[in-house]
Design a protein around this motif. Sequence first.
Motif, PDB file in Angstrom:
ATOM      1  N   ASP A 130     -55.914  16.676 -45.526  1.00  7.48           N
ATOM      2  CA  ASP A 130     -55.932  18.071 -45.991  1.00  7.48           C
ATOM      3  C   ASP A 130     -54.563  18.574 -46.435  1.00  7.48           C
ATOM      4  O   ASP A 130     -54.469  19.482 -47.259  1.00  7.48           O
ATOM      5  N   VAL A 131     -53.492  18.000 -45.901  1.00  2.00           N
ATOM      6  CA  VAL A 131     -52.184  18.607 -46.105  1.00  2.00           C
ATOM      7  C   VAL A 131     -51.701  18.486 -47.552  1.00  2.00           C
ATOM      8  O   VAL A 131     -50.991  19.359 -48.051  1.00  2.00           O
ATOM      9  N   THR A 132     -52.107  17.397 -48.242  1.00  2.00           N
ATOM     10  CA  THR A 132     -51.635  17.237 -49.623  1.00  2.00           C
ATOM     11  C   THR A 132     -52.150  18.350 -50.532  1.00  2.00           C
ATOM     12  O   THR A 132     -51.539  18.667 -51.543  1.00  2.00           O
ATOM     13  N   ARG A 133     -53.285  18.958 -50.163  1.00  2.00           N
ATOM     14  CA  ARG A 133     -53.843  20.031 -50.987  1.00  2.00           C
ATOM     15  C   ARG A 133     -52.967  21.292 -50.938  1.00  2.00           C
ATOM     16  O   ARG A 133     -53.102  22.188 -51.763  1.00  2.00           O
ATOM     17  N   PHE A 134     -52.089  21.346 -49.940  1.00  2.00           N
ATOM     18  CA  PHE A 134     -51.234  22.529 -49.795  1.00  2.00           C
ATOM     19  C   PHE A 134     -49.762  22.198 -50.043  1.00  2.00           C
ATOM     20  O   PHE A 134     -48.873  22.901 -49.576  1.00  2.00           O
ATOM     21  N   ALA A 135     -49.530  21.106 -50.793  1.00  2.00           N
ATOM     22  CA  ALA A 135     -48.157  20.635 -51.013  1.00  2.00           C
ATOM     23  C   ALA A 135     -47.281  21.684 -51.683  1.00  2.00           C
ATOM     24  O   ALA A 135     -46.077  21.751 -51.427  1.00  2.00           O
ATOM     25  N   SER A 192     -43.636  23.156 -47.131  1.00  3.49           N
ATOM     26  CA  SER A 192     -42.660  22.080 -47.015  1.00  3.49           C
ATOM     27  C   SER A 192     -42.051  22.157 -45.623  1.00  3.49           C
ATOM     28  O   SER A 192     -41.916  23.240 -45.056  1.00  3.49           O
ATOM     29  N   VAL A 193     -41.707  21.003 -45.072  1.00  3.58           N
ATOM     30  CA  VAL A 193     -41.196  20.956 -43.708  1.00  3.58           C
ATOM     31  C   VAL A 193     -39.673  21.065 -43.751  1.00  3.58           C
ATOM     32  O   VAL A 193     -39.000  20.259 -44.385  1.00  3.58           O
ATOM     33  N   GLY A 194     -39.137  22.079 -43.092  1.00  2.23           N
ATOM     34  CA  GLY A 194     -37.706  22.310 -43.109  1.00  2.23           C
ATOM     35  C   GLY A 194     -36.951  21.335 -42.213  1.00  2.23           C
ATOM     36  O   GLY A 194     -37.551  20.635 -41.384  1.00  2.23           O
ATOM     37  N   PRO A 195     -35.611  21.267 -42.358  1.00  4.33           N
ATOM     38  CA  PRO A 195     -34.800  20.388 -41.498  1.00  4.33           C
ATOM     39  C   PRO A 195     -34.939  20.791 -40.030  1.00  4.33           C
ATOM     40  O   PRO A 195     -34.924  21.967 -39.697  1.00  4.33           O
ATOM     41  N   GLY A 196     -35.080  19.779 -39.175  1.00  7.36           N
ATOM     42  CA  GLY A 196     -35.183  20.059 -37.752  1.00  7.36           C
ATOM     43  C   GLY A 196     -36.508  20.633 -37.320  1.00  7.36           C
ATOM     44  O   GLY A 196     -36.628  21.143 -36.200  1.00  7.36           O
ATOM     45  N   ALA A 197     -37.515  20.553 -38.179  1.00 12.07           N
ATOM     46  CA  ALA A 197     -38.816  21.147 -37.855  1.00 12.07           C
ATOM     47  C   ALA A 197     -39.592  20.289 -36.863  1.00 12.07           C
ATOM     48  O   ALA A 197     -39.324  19.096 -36.698  1.00 12.07           O
ATOM     49  N   GLU A 201     -49.965   6.969 -39.711  1.00 10.80           N
ATOM     50  CA  GLU A 201     -48.584   7.168 -40.145  1.00 10.80           C
ATOM     51  C   GLU A 201     -48.389   8.546 -40.794  1.00 10.80           C
ATOM     52  O   GLU A 201     -49.216   8.994 -41.587  1.00 10.80           O
ATOM     53  N   LEU A 202     -47.282   9.172 -40.446  1.00  6.86           N
ATOM     54  CA  LEU A 202     -46.994  10.515 -40.955  1.00  6.86           C
ATOM     55  C   LEU A 202     -46.760  10.480 -42.463  1.00  6.86           C
ATOM     56  O   LEU A 202     -45.939   9.695 -42.952  1.00  6.86           O
ATOM     57  N   PRO A 203     -47.470  11.297 -43.254  1.00  3.21           N
ATOM     58  CA  PRO A 203     -47.211  11.318 -44.701  1.00  3.21           C
ATOM     59  C   PRO A 203     -45.835  11.911 -44.997  1.00  3.21           C
ATOM     60  O   PRO A 203     -45.301  12.693 -44.204  1.00  3.21           O
ATOM     61  N   SER A 204     -45.276  11.537 -46.144  1.00  5.57           N
ATOM     62  CA  SER A 204     -43.901  11.955 -46.471  1.00  5.57           C
ATOM     63  C   SER A 204     -43.751  13.467 -46.501  1.00  5.57           C
ATOM     64  O   SER A 204     -42.698  13.994 -46.154  1.00  5.57           O
ATOM     65  N   ILE A 205     -44.807  14.171 -46.885  1.00  7.61           N
ATOM     66  CA  ILE A 205     -44.728  15.633 -46.989  1.00  7.61           C
ATOM     67  C   ILE A 205     -44.457  16.290 -45.633  1.00  7.61           C
ATOM     68  O   ILE A 205     -43.929  17.400 -45.564  1.00  7.61           O
TER      69      ILE A 205
END
Length: 597
Positions: A80-85, A89-94, A104-108
Amino acid sequence: MESKKVLHMSLVGSGGDGVMATANMILKTAAKMGFYGMMAQSYGPQIRGGESAAHVSIGAEPVRVTNPKKDLVICFRFADVTRFAKELSVGPGACVLHGKEEGELPSILKSEGGVTLPIPFQEILEKEGLPEIAKNVLVFGMFLHLLGWELKHGSACIREVFGHKSSAVISSNLKAMEVGFSSLESVTLPFQCPKPQKAVERKLFSGNEACARGAVDAGCRFFAGYPITPSSEILEEIYDLLPKVGGKLIQGEDEIASLGMVVGASYGGVPAMTATSGPGLSLMTEMLGLSSIAEIPVVIVDCQRAGPSTGIPSRTEQSDLWHALYGGHGDFPRVVLAPTDVKDCFQTMHRAFYLSETYQIPVLVLSDALIAQRLEIMDPVDASGFPHGKRLLAKPPFENYQRFDLQIGYAGGSGTGVNPVAIPGTPEGMHSIAGIEHTEKGTPSSDGDQHQIMNQKRFLKLKTIAKETAPWYSIQGSAKADHALITWGSCAGVAEEYLLHHPETALFVPQILEPFPVEGLQKFLKDKKSVTVLEMNHQGQFYHHLRALGLLDEGKSAVSARRSGGLPFKVEDLEQMMKKTMDYEKDNGPWTIYHGL
């Protein structure tokens, strides 16, 4: 360790994961603890099921926007997460929390220096003997621990949310919350979460809830409507509110019938309204004209969504402006208002009923999906100073009663355009009324001169309203700022956020679009070196409206910063747009014409 002033979070999943329910519980708890906050929904066009995301921001100070860079993400399903790309976006230190079985965690979702927490949701639920449906409450408990909130705040929320259920259901959910809380006791976030300044309980409303409550508080006692995204919550909320004040509600078979019922109820003397979205407003347009020519007050809330026809029902846009301002056949006056956020919906609805009832004219309120379905934590609204309209009633004797008496309403151009009205059933106050052009008595007339002077009388109302509503705008920023930014509706929030870091720019936001506060904008633009008109549609409808009013003419045209697409502007979008505005002005001189970015 970094200390966050505002914490930005997202929850992503599919229908049944409880994304919205969890986000609601987080905001409810935050409101009771004294935080401010906001939640924007994002979901697919499906009526049921499909992907969904909730973007939640919480801080000790009022929150204007939800930042796309997240500090904390809960992802139930990676698919589901790619639909909200474009929105996430995941910030530094999130911190990213996800279902362990997703792999496996997707790159997004990867975060530099952040924390990843794979959680075996199903395994935990089975071990504790909890049903799968409790997964979102399990996650709610995890949130409580990660944010450093005490369990007692979560327990109070669970008891409120499930208070209408059996004690077994309440106990099960309390257990799920406690299990979730304890399962992350060894985890700490790499940043400090904001803390409320005072333990002041605040309220949580969506824009649609605020419209419904504001309307009833302003005197609305009849509602007829047909469900349509993103306005349906107004119908649902006012369904509960109206019976408590003796009001009535009917769900019409369609939008045409609904506004027809509203016109009929109002003709009977009852302040009345409807709510819809773009396609519904199109269907209502003929009845809108009837309301204006028959001088019957009605209020219509249009929660704009993206696109023509059925467009993208779940996405936001500001593309019904021209329809609200100009839609319909023949000439007829109407008022158009635009709230800027959820809290502003209360005052806007009071203003809508005040103008509609006082001037016997249709009033449109242009909300949009971003305001309509957004949840905001806010301080209580003090409505004691809000205006209350009162219909001008005809009084006996009625021997020479004329519903549209020109000596009273027009008075050679010095009147207000408003005539006293005899509500049906008033003894000896009988009169004719219809959608056809008419004489002063209301009887049909095809006389051209009669049509001309009746038009003058009806449009005189706008002239009168314009004097009263001239101060209905807001200005932010320094009067010495060189650059002007003009916007309306939900775009005001991102513009205010932009202003925090750009003292060279000042902001003008009208609260009424028709009649427009012309003098206010003229004074604001004086001495400005450049101007940008910001809006969320493809054609630059607001920009062209200002040009039609002559406010950007005489060599003083400006840049139209606009785009459609259904996604709200981010501050970064505005940064880029304003830079292009400044660069264009440098290359071409001040007040040059440039359309689009």
